[in-house]
Design a protein around this motif. Structure first.
Motif, PDB file in Angstrom:
ATOM      1  N   PRO A   1       3.181 -11.010  54.981  1.00 36.59           N
ATOM      2  CA  PRO A   1       2.284  -9.898  54.502  1.00 36.59           C
ATOM      3  C   PRO A   1       0.886 -10.550  54.357  1.00 36.59           C
ATOM      4  N   MET A   2      -0.266 -10.015  55.160  1.00 37.95           N
ATOM      5  CA  MET A   2      -1.759 -10.197  54.861  1.00 37.95           C
ATOM      6  C   MET A   2      -2.203  -8.637  54.601  1.00 37.95           C
ATOM      7  N   ILE A   3      -2.145  -8.609  53.056  1.00 39.81           N
ATOM      8  CA  ILE A   3      -2.503  -7.171  52.570  1.00 39.81           C
ATOM      9  C   ILE A   3      -3.982  -7.107  52.547  1.00 39.81           C
ATOM     10  N   ILE A   4      -4.343  -6.057  53.121  1.00 44.06           N
ATOM     11  CA  ILE A   4      -6.032  -5.774  53.239  1.00 44.06           C
ATOM     12  C   ILE A   4      -6.151  -4.558  52.717  1.00 44.06           C
ATOM     13  N   CYS A   5      -6.565  -4.428  51.356  1.00 45.58           N
ATOM     14  CA  CYS A   5      -7.144  -3.236  50.594  1.00 45.58           C
ATOM     15  C   CYS A   5      -7.788  -3.480  49.429  1.00 45.58           C
ATOM     16  N   ASP A   6      -8.368  -2.427  48.802  1.00 47.44           N
ATOM     17  CA  ASP A   6      -9.068  -2.249  47.446  1.00 47.44           C
ATOM     18  C   ASP A   6      -8.377  -1.841  46.433  1.00 47.44           C
ATOM     19  N   HIS A   7      -8.404  -1.982  45.350  1.00 47.88           N
ATOM     20  CA  HIS A   7      -7.887  -1.548  44.210  1.00 47.88           C
ATOM     21  C   HIS A   7      -6.300  -1.139  44.392  1.00 47.88           C
ATOM     22  N   TYR A   8      -5.665  -2.017  44.825  1.00 44.94           N
ATOM     23  CA  TYR A   8      -4.334  -1.648  44.870  1.00 44.94           C
ATOM     24  C   TYR A   8      -3.501  -2.603  43.955  1.00 44.94           C
ATOM     25  N   SER A   9      -2.745  -1.742  43.403  1.00 44.50           N
ATOM     26  CA  SER A   9      -1.791  -2.442  42.433  1.00 44.50           C
ATOM     27  C   SER A   9      -0.332  -2.507  43.135  1.00 44.50           C
ATOM     28  N   LEU A  10       0.108  -3.713  43.520  1.00 49.09           N
ATOM     29  CA  LEU A  10       1.261  -3.956  44.294  1.00 49.09           C
ATOM     30  C   LEU A  10       2.547  -3.569  43.600  1.00 49.09           C
ATOM     31  N   PRO A  11       3.599  -3.195  44.630  1.00 45.02           N
ATOM     32  CA  PRO A  11       4.803  -2.757  43.976  1.00 45.02           C
ATOM     33  C   PRO A  11       5.561  -3.774  43.376  1.00 45.02           C
ATOM     34  N   PHE A  12       6.311  -3.461  42.019  1.00 47.89           N
ATOM     35  CA  PHE A  12       7.275  -4.356  41.331  1.00 47.89           C
ATOM     36  C   PHE A  12       6.499  -5.700  40.874  1.00 47.89           C
ATOM     37  N   SER A  13       5.163  -5.449  40.909  1.00 49.52           N
ATOM     38  CA  SER A  13       4.287  -6.865  40.329  1.00 49.52           C
ATOM     39  C   SER A  13       4.749  -7.146  38.809  1.00 49.52           C
ATOM     40  N   ASP A  14       5.503  -6.279  38.178  1.00 52.28           N
ATOM     41  CA  ASP A  14       6.134  -7.010  36.936  1.00 52.28           C
ATOM     42  C   ASP A  14       6.924  -7.700  37.027  1.00 52.28           C
ATOM     43  N   VAL A  15       7.448  -8.104  37.971  1.00 53.93           N
ATOM     44  CA  VAL A  15       8.696  -9.003  38.049  1.00 53.93           C
ATOM     45  C   VAL A  15       8.418  -9.864  39.416  1.00 53.93           C
ATOM     46  N   LEU A  16       7.392  -9.534  40.434  1.00 59.79           N
ATOM     47  CA  LEU A  16       7.415 -10.327  41.582  1.00 59.79           C
ATOM     48  C   LEU A  16       5.991 -10.907  41.721  1.00 59.79           C
ATOM     49  N   ASP A  17       5.832 -12.248  42.012  1.00 60.10           N
ATOM     50  CA  ASP A  17       4.580 -13.055  42.108  1.00 60.10           C
ATOM     51  C   ASP A  17       4.270 -12.825  43.559  1.00 60.10           C
ATOM     52  N   TRP A  18       3.357 -11.939  44.010  1.00 61.71           N
ATOM     53  CA  TRP A  18       3.221 -11.728  45.423  1.00 61.71           C
ATOM     54  C   TRP A  18       2.330 -12.736  45.814  1.00 61.71           C
ATOM     55  N   SER A  19       1.843 -13.610  45.191  1.00 62.47           N
ATOM     56  CA  SER A  19       0.707 -14.500  45.788  1.00 62.47           C
ATOM     57  C   SER A  19       1.787 -15.749  46.338  1.00 62.47           C
ATOM     58  N   LYS A  20       3.078 -15.701  45.986  1.00 63.16           N
ATOM     59  CA  LYS A  20       3.893 -16.651  46.446  1.00 63.16           C
ATOM     60  C   LYS A  20       4.467 -16.324  47.951  1.00 63.16           C
ATOM     61  N   PHE A  21       4.250 -15.013  48.375  1.00 63.17           N
ATOM     62  CA  PHE A  21       4.966 -14.635  49.581  1.00 63.17           C
ATOM     63  C   PHE A  21       4.086 -13.683  50.306  1.00 63.17           C
ATOM     64  N   SER A  22       2.940 -13.695  50.010  1.00 65.42           N
ATOM     65  CA  SER A  22       1.868 -12.673  50.892  1.00 65.42           C
ATOM     66  C   SER A  22       0.493 -13.252  50.611  1.00 65.42           C
ATOM     67  N   ILE A  23      -0.368 -12.771  51.366  1.00 63.98           N
ATOM     68  CA  ILE A  23      -2.088 -13.146  51.037  1.00 63.98           C
ATOM     69  C   ILE A  23      -2.632 -11.761  51.033  1.00 63.98           C
ATOM     70  N   TYR A  24      -3.519 -11.747  49.981  1.00 65.94           N
ATOM     71  CA  TYR A  24      -4.364 -10.548  49.567  1.00 65.94           C
ATOM     72  C   TYR A  24      -5.775 -10.862  49.856  1.00 65.94           C
ATOM     73  N   ILE A  25      -6.332  -9.848  50.542  1.00 66.76           N
ATOM     74  CA  ILE A  25      -7.696 -10.049  50.779  1.00 66.76           C
ATOM     75  C   ILE A  25      -8.243  -8.512  50.641  1.00 66.76           C
ATOM     76  N   THR A  26      -9.613  -8.318  50.022  1.00 65.93           N
ATOM     77  CA  THR A  26     -10.365  -7.249  49.846  1.00 65.93           C
ATOM     78  C   THR A  26     -10.841  -6.868  51.442  1.00 65.93           C
ATOM     79  N   SER A  27     -11.441  -5.676  51.571  1.00 66.92           N
ATOM     80  CA  SER A  27     -11.917  -5.214  52.851  1.00 66.92           C
ATOM     81  C   SER A  27     -12.933  -5.962  53.146  1.00 66.92           C
ATOM     82  N   ASP A  28     -13.991  -6.661  52.390  1.00 67.02           N
ATOM     83  CA  ASP A  28     -15.203  -7.514  52.678  1.00 67.02           C
ATOM     84  C   ASP A  28     -14.811  -8.688  53.291  1.00 67.02           C
TER      85      ASP A  28
END
Length: 480
Positions: free
Chosen positions: A392-419
């Protein structure tokens, strides 16, 4: 010559110490940050924030200072028998609430031990053990899940009538509401308490989606109506039972995927100060608090199914660099369409997919799947991408990703803001092949956490939601 007595130099500081300590101890809610402090993200943009893994906290609060779960050392068989006898006599004198709190203290101690020893231990054979750096701390997660299955009991309030209570959608993009509700209230879940005084968490079985559908259709949904109905229900159960008042709602939770779910606390913010909201619309700019609230995945469930198809196309048979198809909902997608809509062969973006293309197959043929926010921050495309084995390439602003208390999303996704939308191709092209292959492998590793099973299974999406509630309950100590 008279000499001053040293007693007053001991008594007076002791009295001052008690004056300070007693009000703190008797506080209705003593939050222990030592578990969640290192589990939960402190910023919505996970790709740009360094997160610490869960580790042994320096805070002594609620943690035993030796290796036994209840803080009583045992060095011999005689010592063990003595300890067990003492423990048994103490438990006989405890109230139900004291027993619940003792069990939670033991759970904290076992999780801390797993962190310290970096070992996986279990009383039974485990079908699955979380391993690898896709988890912030796999030892802590594994032990926490074991403790949850052993100790976590939920009371679902029985007040209220269908369809607004005890009933929720089982299909569509809000389906997680109904699926979770039905799994808990079906009577088949071993997490369901037999009596409310056995529970360590309390579920508010309301469906905001049903409320909106049956009562507050636009334009009446806006304003006080939804929060007033939820507040009336909370006040009713608070008057009938002691549980809300003794914790100020800190061990109570609601699960909702509807866009307007964050508004439930708008009418009386002080009433909901400690209340746990499990929401798909986890927008940190709209009063979502990751330490207290829970971000849950949005999943679009077709009729007769439990989610999107799981695809297993290998990386070398994914010719498309990036793919998205969907409606022009919200600001983020309007920017995405401005720069990429049907303008590039490698970054394939469509508002309407051509008739000769299959949506699921296109995701399965893509290395990266673009997951832009719609009107709200959450999107079912994240779950669809994970099911398709697409990074997943997640494109959003101000999103707290699901299950972030145990999952490290940076290891299996890319996160960018709208800019960063104009730079999508540049960003993806800069990902080394080895990095992509590792990310794709980890996507497949986390698929089980985003799948729905009925009945629920350990580590699946419904259990992950429960585990998120469990973690926040571990952070609350109620007075005896």
């Amino acid at each position: 010559m008279a000499t001053s007595s040293p007693t007053r130099f001991v008594i007076f500081p002791a009295i001052l110490f008690l004056i300070v300590l007693i009000p703190l101890y008797l506080s209705p809610i003593n939050r222990n940050q030592s578990i969640l402090l290192h589990l939960l993200p402190t910023h919505s943009n996970l790709s740009e924030t360094t997160h610490q893994t869960l580790q042994t906290s320096s805070s002594p609060s609620l943690w035993p200072k030796n290796d036994s779960a209840d803080g009583v050392p045992s060095t011999s068989s005689d010592g063990a028998r003595t300890t067990n006898e003492i423990r048994k006599r103490l438990r006989e004198k405890m109230s139900r609430l004291e027993r619940i709190e003792e069990g939670l203290a033991r759970a904290r101690a076992e999780i801390r031990r797993a962190i310290r020893t970096r070992n996986y231990t279990s009383e039974k054979d485990e079908a699955f053990i979380p391993r690898g750096d896709v988890y912030r701390n796999p030892y802590a997660f594994h032990q926490s899940h074991i403790e949850m299955e052993k100790r976590f009991k939920i009371w679902a309030y029985r007040e209220g009538d269908q369809p607004l209570m005890h009933d929720g959608p089982s299909n569509g993009i809000y389906a997680i509401e109904g699926q979770f509700m039905d799994d808990i209230e079906s009577g088949k879940s071993h997490f369901l308490a037999r009596r409310p005084d056995e529970a360590n968490a309390f579920y508010i079985p309301m469906s905001l989606t049903k409320i909106v559908h049956f009562i507050y259709e636009p334009p009446h949904y806006y304003g006080k109506w939804i929060p007033r109905l939820v507040t009336d229900y909370i006040n009713f159960v608070a008057d009938k039972y002691p549980y809300w008042n003794r914790s100020k709602g800190a061990d109570h939770f609601l699960v909702s995927c509807h866009d307007w779910a964050p508004d439930v606390s708008a009418l009386k913010p002080d009433l909901y100060k400690h209340f746990i909201r499990a929401l798909c619309n986890a927008n940190t700019s709209e009063r979502f608090h990751p330490i207290r609230d829970i971000s849950i995945p949005e999943i679009n469930i077709p009729r007769g199914k439990l989610g999107p198809p799981h695809l297993d196309q290998p990386p070398n048979k994914r010719p498309i660099l990036a793919f998205f198809a969907g409606g022009a909902h919200g600001y983020v997608r309007s920017v995405l369409f401005k720069y990429w809509k049907e303008k590039d062969d490698e970054v394939q973006v469509f508002e309407r997919l051509p008739g000769n293309r299959n949506y699921s197959k296109s995701m399965g043929d893509s290395k990266f799947c673009l997951c832009p926010s719609g009107y709200e921050v959450a999107s079912p495309r994240i779950v669809e991408a994970i099911a398709a084995g697409c990074v997943p390439m997640i494109i959003c602003d101000h999103y707290s990703l699901p299950f972030s208390d145990v999952l490290d999303w940076s290891k299996f996704s890319i996160y960018i803001t709208s800019d960063k939308i104009p730079e999508i191709k540049k960003i993806l092209k800069a990902v080394p092949t080895e990095t992509y292959l590792e990310m794709q492998k980890r996507v497949k590793q986390v698929q089980r956490h985003f799948a729905i099973n009925r009945p629920a299974r350990p580590y699946d999406m419904l259990h992950m939601i429960l585990h998120s509630v469990w973690l926040r309950r571990l952070n609350v100590r109620l007075p005896s």
